[in-house]
Design a protein around this motif. Structure first.
Motif, PDB file in Angstrom:
ATOM      1  N   LEU A   1       5.168  15.211  -4.972  1.00  0.00           N
ATOM      2  CA  LEU A   1       5.809  14.125  -4.233  1.00  0.00           C
ATOM      3  C   LEU A   1       6.014  14.440  -2.754  1.00  0.00           C
ATOM      4  O   LEU A   1       6.618  15.451  -2.396  1.00  0.00           O
ATOM      5  CB  LEU A   1       7.163  13.816  -4.882  1.00  0.00           C
ATOM      6  CG  LEU A   1       7.996  12.692  -4.260  1.00  0.00           C
ATOM      7  CD1 LEU A   1       7.273  11.355  -4.391  1.00  0.00           C
ATOM      8  CD2 LEU A   1       9.379  12.637  -4.915  1.00  0.00           C
ATOM      9  N   THR A   2       5.535  13.549  -1.902  1.00  0.00           N
ATOM     10  CA  THR A   2       5.898  13.575  -0.492  1.00  0.00           C
ATOM     11  C   THR A   2       7.347  13.114  -0.396  1.00  0.00           C
ATOM     12  O   THR A   2       7.731  12.113  -0.998  1.00  0.00           O
ATOM     13  CB  THR A   2       5.000  12.629   0.323  1.00  0.00           C
ATOM     14  OG1 THR A   2       3.645  13.098   0.254  1.00  0.00           O
ATOM     15  CG2 THR A   2       5.434  12.583   1.782  1.00  0.00           C
ATOM     16  N   THR A   3       8.175  13.838   0.365  1.00  0.00           N
ATOM     17  CA  THR A   3       9.601  13.539   0.337  1.00  0.00           C
ATOM     18  C   THR A   3      10.286  14.034   1.606  1.00  0.00           C
ATOM     19  O   THR A   3       9.655  14.612   2.491  1.00  0.00           O
ATOM     20  CB  THR A   3      10.243  14.169  -0.919  1.00  0.00           C
ATOM     21  OG1 THR A   3      11.610  13.743  -1.039  1.00  0.00           O
ATOM     22  CG2 THR A   3      10.181  15.684  -0.876  1.00  0.00           C
TER      23      THR A   3
ATOM     24  N   CYS B   1       1.046  10.548  -1.037  1.00  0.00           N
ATOM     25  CA  CYS B   1       0.787   9.583   0.031  1.00  0.00           C
ATOM     26  C   CYS B   1      -0.595   9.810   0.619  1.00  0.00           C
ATOM     27  O   CYS B   1      -1.065  10.947   0.722  1.00  0.00           O
ATOM     28  CB  CYS B   1       1.825   9.712   1.159  1.00  0.00           C
ATOM     29  SG  CYS B   1       3.483   9.177   0.708  1.00  0.00           S
ATOM     30  N   SER B   2      -1.223   8.708   0.990  1.00  0.00           N
ATOM     31  CA  SER B   2      -2.488   8.789   1.721  1.00  0.00           C
ATOM     32  C   SER B   2      -2.568   7.593   2.650  1.00  0.00           C
ATOM     33  O   SER B   2      -1.816   6.626   2.510  1.00  0.00           O
ATOM     34  CB  SER B   2      -3.685   8.796   0.764  1.00  0.00           C
ATOM     35  OG  SER B   2      -3.799   7.546   0.102  1.00  0.00           O
ATOM     36  N   ALA B   3      -3.489   7.651   3.591  1.00  0.00           N
ATOM     37  CA  ALA B   3      -3.700   6.520   4.488  1.00  0.00           C
ATOM     38  C   ALA B   3      -4.230   5.339   3.693  1.00  0.00           C
ATOM     39  O   ALA B   3      -4.980   5.519   2.729  1.00  0.00           O
ATOM     40  CB  ALA B   3      -4.678   6.908   5.586  1.00  0.00           C
TER      41      ALA B   3
ATOM     42  N   SER C   1       0.848   4.426  -2.180  1.00  0.00           N
ATOM     43  CA  SER C   1       1.513   5.689  -1.857  1.00  0.00           C
ATOM     44  C   SER C   1       2.999   5.604  -2.207  1.00  0.00           C
ATOM     45  O   SER C   1       3.595   4.519  -2.210  1.00  0.00           O
ATOM     46  CB  SER C   1       1.357   6.023  -0.374  1.00  0.00           C
ATOM     47  OG  SER C   1       0.011   6.280  -0.047  1.00  0.00           O
ATOM     48  N   VAL C   2       3.592   6.761  -2.492  1.00  0.00           N
ATOM     49  CA  VAL C   2       5.013   6.828  -2.838  1.00  0.00           C
ATOM     50  C   VAL C   2       5.652   7.980  -2.080  1.00  0.00           C
ATOM     51  O   VAL C   2       5.118   9.096  -2.059  1.00  0.00           O
ATOM     52  CB  VAL C   2       5.220   7.031  -4.357  1.00  0.00           C
ATOM     53  CG1 VAL C   2       6.705   7.225  -4.676  1.00  0.00           C
ATOM     54  CG2 VAL C   2       4.660   5.845  -5.137  1.00  0.00           C
TER      55      VAL C   2
ATOM     56  N   THR D   1       0.817  -1.215   0.000  1.00  0.00           N
ATOM     57  CA  THR D   1       0.000   0.000   0.000  1.00  0.00           C
ATOM     58  C   THR D   1       0.848   1.262   0.000  1.00  0.00           C
ATOM     59  O   THR D   1       0.326   2.368  -0.171  1.00  0.00           O
ATOM     60  CB  THR D   1      -0.937   0.029   1.214  1.00  0.00           C
ATOM     61  OG1 THR D   1      -0.144   0.003   2.419  1.00  0.00           O
ATOM     62  CG2 THR D   1      -1.887  -1.165   1.199  1.00  0.00           C
ATOM     63  N   ALA D   2       2.167   1.114   0.181  1.00  0.00           N
ATOM     64  CA  ALA D   2       3.072   2.272   0.151  1.00  0.00           C
ATOM     65  C   ALA D   2       4.472   1.815  -0.226  1.00  0.00           C
ATOM     66  O   ALA D   2       4.861   0.658   0.012  1.00  0.00           O
ATOM     67  CB  ALA D   2       3.097   2.980   1.508  1.00  0.00           C
TER      68      ALA D   2
END
Length: 355
Positions: A298-300, A342-344, A281-282, A252-253
């Motif tokens: 992008l989450t980073t 990204c998400s839950a 999610s990434v 999931t991630a």
């Protein structure tokens, strides 16, 4: 490499190259900038320019030394987003401190010979080495041949050398903690197929965060990819397709060891119809400028490149101007940046149910 080679690469005359390096009039500003950029990328910098500038402006010089053709540091390193930003901050700090920054590139295929050549030229008062792709033995050799040395973007604790590095363990720990805290328990790991100090430290930090929460990454969920490609990768597409063909659910991630890998992964996933973050999610590492251009953003992990540059220049100048001192090693903390990739997992599952 000679001035004639730069002239051919820039498609100008040798005299135009000479004017560009001397700072004299006779060519346009655009032509001068293009010639200097080509020379920088090629690792060419004539002695005359550094000495002339120093004489006229009463400046001293620092050498930025890069070893290319080895893994993650490419020939055109100055165009790679992370290194490009880092160099800009180093140049700015050198100007603020009254120093000229000059460049030299060493080809790893002739590493020892070219390091000797740099040492014999004695072109600067001190040297900042980009250590991203260098081994302990290579840094030791550089240290033995080049005085007033600082190594940037790696660290070997047992060497009597000044280092400024990223706190890679902390950054990856932040990423792992975040994914776990928003509910992910099935997590994949996209590793670079080129192994360097930074990536090993990131693996340690990420796995440590998961282990504290009783979560482990399955061996089958560790994927190896190129760390220098921003487009989709055929090898990655095959590895992800294998999940689909076997009917095995994707994690999931995914944590990616750098933003290059993360961005390439999202583009590859898009071609396979895998949605980010709805399906998976990434999260990346570095916070390069491209991280806000891709969709979703992008989450980073943000690397404080400016702080690293200031520390590197200031510590080296202090050693130059005040003589030998106790060596110091600096680790610069990172900052987590949450965006839209990204998400839950609950949201991802809900989106799947609504298909």
């Amino acid at each position: 490499m000679k001035m004639e080679d730069i002239a051919k690469m820039a498609n100008v005359s040798k005299s135009a190259v000479s004017l560009a390096f001397s700072g004299k009039p006779g060519i346009s500003a655009d032509t001068r900038e293009r010639i200097l950029q080509i020379a920088q990328e090629a690792g060419y910098f004539p002695k005359s320019r550094a000495s002339t500038n120093a004489a006229v402006r009463n400046d001293r010089s620092l050498l930025f030394l890069v070893c290319t053709n080895s893994g993650i540091v490419l020939d055109k390193y100055s165009q790679q987003p992370f290194f490009k930003e880092l160099i800009q901050f180093i140049e700015e700090r050198c100007r603020q401190r009254g120093y000229v920054l000059i460049f030299s590139t060493v080809n790893m295929e002739s590493f020892y010979k070219e390091i000797q050549m740099v040492a014999e030229e004695k072109r600067s008062d001190g040297v900042i080495v980009l250590g991203t792709n260098l081994t302990r033995e290579q840094i030791t050799y550089i240290h033995d041949n080049l005085p007033n040395l600082l190594v940037l973007d790696t660290c070997y604790d047992t060497l009597p050398v000044q280092f400024v590095e990223i706190n890679n363990v902390m950054g990856a720990y932040q990423a792992g903690s975040y994914l776990c805290d928003i509910g992910h328990t099935s997590i994949g790991y996209m590793a670079s197929d080129v192994r360097i100090h930074n990536f090993e430290e990131r693996r340690r930090g990420f796995m440590g965060a998961l282990a504290e929460r009783g979560i482990a990454v399955a061996d089958a969920d560790v994927i190896s990819v190129s760390p220098t490609i921003l487009t989709s990768q055929e090898s990655l597409k095959k590895q992800l397709s294998a999940y689909i063909e076997r009917g095995r659910p994707l994690p999931t991630a995914w944590f990616c060891e750098c933003d290059y890998i993360a961005i390439s992964a999202m583009k590859t996933m898009a071609e396979l119809g895998i949605r980010v973050p709805q399906d998976t999610s990434v999260i990346g590492f570095d916070n390069i400028s491209e991280s806000v251009i891709v969709t979703p953003e992008l989450t980073t992990i943000h690397v404080e490149k400016e702080r690293m540059a200031i520390l590197a220049v200031d510590q080296l100048i202090e050693a130059i101007e005040n003589g030998p001192q106790v060596k110091a090693k600096f680790s610069v903390d990172t900052r987590f940046v949450e965006r839209n990739s990204c998400s839950a997992p609950a949201l991802a599952m809900q989106a799947a149910d609504n298909k």
